[in-house]
Design an enzyme around this catalytic site. Structure first.
Site, PDB file in Angstrom:
ATOM      1  N   ASP A 285       2.556   2.100  -0.166  1.00  0.00           N
ATOM      2  CA  ASP A 285       3.285   2.967   0.742  1.00  0.00           C
ATOM      3  C   ASP A 285       4.735   2.967   0.259  1.00  0.00           C
ATOM      4  O   ASP A 285       5.116   2.230  -0.664  1.00  0.00           O
ATOM      5  CB  ASP A 285       3.136   2.471   2.188  1.00  0.00           C
ATOM      6  CG  ASP A 285       3.414   3.590   3.173  1.00  0.00           C
ATOM      7  OD1 ASP A 285       2.947   3.517   4.315  1.00  0.00           O
ATOM      8  OD2 ASP A 285       4.113   4.569   2.804  1.00  0.00           O
TER       9      ASP A 285
HETATM   10  C1  GLC Z   1       5.517   6.732   4.920  1.00  0.00           C
HETATM   11  C2  GLC Z   1       4.210   6.464   5.614  1.00  0.00           C
HETATM   12  C3  GLC Z   1       3.034   6.983   4.861  1.00  0.00           C
HETATM   13  C4  GLC Z   1       3.425   8.235   4.118  1.00  0.00           C
HETATM   14  C5  GLC Z   1       4.408   7.820   3.036  1.00  0.00           C
HETATM   15  C6  GLC Z   1       4.898   9.027   2.212  1.00  0.00           C
HETATM   16  O1  GLC Z   1       6.416   5.691   5.113  1.00  0.00           O
HETATM   17  O2  GLC Z   1       3.931   5.134   6.027  1.00  0.00           O
HETATM   18  O3  GLC Z   1       2.000   7.210   5.828  1.00  0.00           O
HETATM   19  O4  GLC Z   1       2.295   8.867   3.539  1.00  0.00           O
HETATM   20  O5  GLC Z   1       5.521   7.136   3.568  1.00  0.00           O
HETATM   21  O6  GLC Z   1       5.670   9.854   3.008  1.00  0.00           O
END
Ligand code: GLC
Length: 750
Positions: A285
């Site tokens: 993430d």
């Molecule tokens: C965010 C979220 C994730 C998302 C990623 C990209 O912090 O936790 O669900 O897909 O970053 O935006």
């Protein structure tokens, strides 16, 4: 010790565990192409493939630094590049100017629609309709791919039992069976049968794993889960998505029993690769690799890279610990180029499956179907089916078209809010609000007095106008709930009642004596204790998306009937949380007989264990509304539950059926639910588990037999030895309309 039947002993039971894992199917020509590219790539390029660069979702001009990094082969993927000209410009640099022309994979959060916004995933879960979910994902893929996006960070499959957690809005709810059914539908919708089709995109099962179990419902908080609960609840929907061939998996921010997911070998290697044979790739993430420093799991970015890479995390989202440290870690022998090759292989495999090597650029031949009539019609259908009728005193709904209506509330005309969380590309201007639709349907019979400026407004300056208008109306429609920003990532709430002065306004309106229909637009269940008796009807609309207005208007005026069912248990108060239907029985289960109401206790009562049961003296032990609950504009009766055989052999099956009849005056859709209880296990078993559901639509007076079947494999769980087993013994079954009622029967597995 009960003689447990190990799954492997009974071949016939292996079917689900050997479910075809499409992402595992080796495609010889792709593997050969990967080998040939890999053989030519420099270490820089290999590390580049494992690096995803992020741009803020607002960036319109491509930074020169990003272009140069692409040119040098140091970037494998980019997220949030806004428009297709930018996508093609970066792709051209990658193809024409980088050392080996490896195409870039463009990702984005296309969570519940791209331009045509569907209900938030929790609302789509309330449809209990995988067809709706698949259609929504296919439309999202159709629209997003016209702008060069070929990878979405969806579906979010985190089991969510805590509505304080803002991200419950993005989830498929609290149940592993329902979340698994919907997870498969998302994969099919986004990826289709062949991801290389220009209107299909790679999906991403997130957040792996246990993120929804954050302590206290506080986002990013620690997660403590027994391995049994991890395997039999939280991992289930991910396994379903992987068996359905999902292309990628995203690790979660949280630690699991002290080990952050992004450096967790047990979940990434032992389970995902070892047990499940996952052949797609794993992405972190946002900065979740370097966040392992803050977790206190890694001393610095180099350690974080070491932990994540050795745990099998293939691609680093936005942080640069791989780019800055993998080369050195290889030199030190703490990581190997062979391991790096495996990571790159996983990534290139998905790029080949997407057809990016053959057609790297945006396919401009496809007319932009953004917000097409059909897409909007499908989004409206999804919104109608997502809405849950929770209360309907004296059948006040559907409204008569002659009613004079006073439309009140901060969410009656809030296009941005109704679309919900995770909206980057859906535009307010395209959203049709309840005010717009109701005005078109009712004309002068509708007066609009918002009463509050937004959901958090604490001022009562608008009350007078609203009350005066209500006095002249037959019915009050109150659109309350939460602005979209009050749920979603990092937006947990400790008090989940209506924010601002909404409750005060409802109580003031109650004094007018006019009936109040409360329509809640929110990203989570809202505790209603203070105003439940002040309103005559309640519709939970979630955040319904672009077509909120037309959908709620059809429902309120009876052009459509409500069919939504709760995908999460609805608490009476936040003090009851966590509260979910598939809990264990405990040694002192609470029942109506044992429950002691706080005010019934005499003052000076002698010391005793009141009721000797697992309940709250003030709020009891039942939720406001149970999992699976939802009313309709008609009534359904259940009768005649039958079990095909009272004794079932381990390699046999059992059928359970019941007759459902529409005993009301209108046609309606019932979601018939099938629950099972394993009465005794090597570990304690839930009091109920959803094992099937069927949607049926019946005319008044019509009846239909509904059948469910079970094999021993459907009853498996992980025992103390962490073996997935099905044990012989007694089982109860229910066919009913929600998790707290239904016709009961039993069988024995021998
Ligand atoms: C965010 C979220 C994730 C998302 C990623 C990209 O912090 O936790 O669900 O897909 O970053 O935006």
């Amino acid at each position: 010790m009960r003689i447990a039947l190990l799954k492997l002993l009974v071949p016939i039971l292996l079917i689900p565990s050997l479910a075809y894992n499409q992402s595992a199917d080796p495609n010889p020509s792709i593997e050969k192409s990967i080998d040939s590219i890999l053989g030519k790539m420099s270490l820089t390029e290999k590390i580049g493939q494992a690096s995803q660069r992020g741009t803020s979702s607002r960036v319109k001009i491509l930074p020169e630094e990003l272009k140069q990094a692409v040119r040098e082969g140091r970037v494998g993927s980019v997220l949030n590049v806004l428009d297709r000209n930018n996508v093609d410009e970066l792709q051209r640099i990658a193809i024409k100017e980088s050392p080996h022309g490896i195409p870039i994979l463009f990702g984005r959060d296309v969570i519940h629609g791209y331009k045509t916004i569907f209900p938030i995933p929790l609302g789509q879960a309330a449809t209990w309709n995988p067809g709706i979910v698949e259609r929504g994902a296919a439309i999202a893929a159709e629209e997003a791919s016209t702008n060069g996006i070929r990878w979405t960070f969806a579906p979010m499959l985190d089991i969510s039992r805590d509505p304080r957690w803002g991200r419950i809005a993005e989830s498929a709810g609290e149940d592993p069976y329902l979340a698994s059914v919907l997870g498969r539908a998302y994969v099919k919708g986004f990826q289709g049968d062949d991801m290389s089709a220009p209107n299909k995109i790679a999906a991403c099962a997130k957040h792996f794993v246990g993120y929804g179990a954050a302590e206290g419902g506080r986002d990013y908080n620690s997660v403590m889960l027994s391995e049994n609960t991890l395997r039999d609840t939280y991992l289930k929907p991910f396994k379903a998505a992987i068996d359905a061939g999902i292309a990628t998996v995203m690790t979660s921010f949280n630690d699991i029993n002290g080990v952050p997911a992004s450096g967790n070998k047990f979940i990434l290697k032992t389970i995902l690769r070892g047990e499940w044979n996952f052949k797609g790739f794993v992405v972190s993430d946002w900065n979740s690799i370097t966040e392992m420093i803050a977790h206190g799991y890694c001393a610095d970015a180099k350690e974080a890279a070491f932990r994540a890479a050795n745990a099998g995390l293939d691609m680093e989202m936005t942080s640069t610990s791989y780019e800055n440290n993998l080369r050195e870690l290889i030199k030190e022998g703490r990581f190997t180029e062979a391991q790096l090759n495996d990571m790159v292989r996983n990534i290139l495999r998905i790029k080949f499956k997407l057809g990016l090597f053959k057609s790297p650029y945006v396919d401009r031949s496809r007319d932009e179907k953004l917000l097409s009539k059909q897409h909007l019609a499908d989004a409206k259908e999804a919104a109608v089916e997502s809405m849950v009728l929770l209360k309907n005193k004296n059948d006040i709904l559907p409204l008569s078209k002659n009613n004079k209506i006073d439309l009140i509330g901060p969410l009656a005309n809030a296009p941005h809010e109704q679309m919900g969380t995770w909206i980057f590309d859906g535009k307010d201007a395209d959203a049709i609000t309840p005010l717009t639709s109701l005005q078109a349907a009712l004309g002068k019979k509708l007066v609009f007095t918002p009463g509050l400026a937004n959901s958090r407004d604490r001022r009562d300056t608008g009350f007078k106008e609203a009350i005066a208008a209500a006095m002249k109306a037959d019915v009050i429609l109150f659109f309350g709930g939460e602005e979209s920003i009050l749920s979603g990532e990092a937006h947990s709430r400790a008090d989940i009642s209506l924010p601002g002065a909404q409750e005060q306004l409802i109580k003031a309106l109650k004094k007018t004596g006019r009936p109040i229909v409360l329509i809640i637009l929110a990203g989570r269940p809202i505790t209603l204790g203070n105003i439940l008796d002040d309103v005559d009807a309640i519709v939970m609309g979630w955040h319904p998306g672009t077509m909120a207005g037309p959908a709620i208007t059809d429902l309120l005026l009876g052009n459509a009937s409500p069919s939504g069912r709760l995908p999460v248990t609805w608490p009476k108060a936040v003090g009851q949380i966590p509260i979910y239907y598939n809990h264990f029985n405990t040694g002192r289960p609470a029942t109506a007989k044992t429950f002691v109401q706080l005010d019934s206790i005499p003052v000076g009562a002698w010391q005793s264990s009141l009721g000797n049961a697992s309940h709250y003296l003030d709020l009891g032990f039942e939720p406001q509304y149970p999992f699976g609950y939802g009313l309709q504009y008609t009534s359904f009766d259940y009768s005649n539950i039958m079990v095909s055989n009272a004794v079932v052999s381990m390699n046999g099956s059992v059928e359970v059926s019941a007759t459902i009849s529409n005993s009301g005056k209108r046609a309606g859709t019932e979601i018939v639910q099938f629950y099972v209880q394993d009465l005794v296990g090597d570990v304690v078993r839930p009091v109920r588990e959803l094992k099937g559901f069927k949607r049926i639509t019946l005319e008044p007076g019509q009846k239909q037999e509904v059948k469910f079947s079970l094999t021993a494999a459907d009853l498996s769980f992980h025992n103390q030895a962490m073996k997935e087993v099905t044990e012989p013994g007694k089982f109860k079954v229910w066919i009913g309309k929600n998790a707290s009622e239904g016709l009961e029967a039993a069988f024995e597995l021998k």
